[in-house]
Design a protein around this motif. Structure first.
Motif: not given
Length: 133
Positions: A44-49, A55-64, A78-82
């Motif tokens: 449950t915790m991993v699925s929620l994370s 749903n925040s990948i675009d924001q993480l890519r912008a930060l990267a 690398v994280f956002t690609q995986i």
């Protein structure tokens, strides 16, 4: 009566609902995979994370992109690609304003979702098969 239904069920809405169903199947397959080797609470915790980060990948890519010269920027890239990009299942404002989604967005999103679902199900079946032996 029929005209009201045609007005309600626009192609953009139907495609969006199909993508939402695909996202649900994605999480079912993820939970099935995780439950093959961990506890219910951890699943449950991993699925929620995965949901929150996905749903925040675009924001993480912008930060990267802003941190491209720093080590954290490379790690984020690398994280956002995986990590699964759940934004592919969410057309967002295009549904609200009934804008066309396009064949490329729809087909890539469907293939992306099916690929992740199959990967999780195959990994889960391999893990469960080894567990039974």
């Amino acid at each position: 009566q029929v005209n009201e239904w045609n007005e309600l069920w626009r192609p953009t809405l139907v495609i969006s609902l199909i993508l939402l169903l695909l996202q649900s199947w994605f999480f079912v397959s993820l939970a099935f995979f995780l439950s093959s080797f961990t506890t219910f609470s951890m699943t449950t915790m991993v699925s929620l994370s995965v949901f929150l980060i996905g749903n925040s990948i675009d924001q993480l890519r912008a930060l990267a992109a802003q941190l491209k010269d720093e080590p954290l920027g490379l790690v984020l890239e690398v994280f956002t690609q995986i990590h699964p990009d759940l934004g592919r299942f969410n057309p967002g404002f295009k549904v609200t304003y009934d804008m066309a989604l396009g064949f490329q967005f729809t087909s890539v999103s469907l293939l992306y979702g099916v690929a992740w679902i199959l990967a999780f199900l195959i990994l889960a079946s391999v893990l469960l098969e080894r567990r039974e032996v």
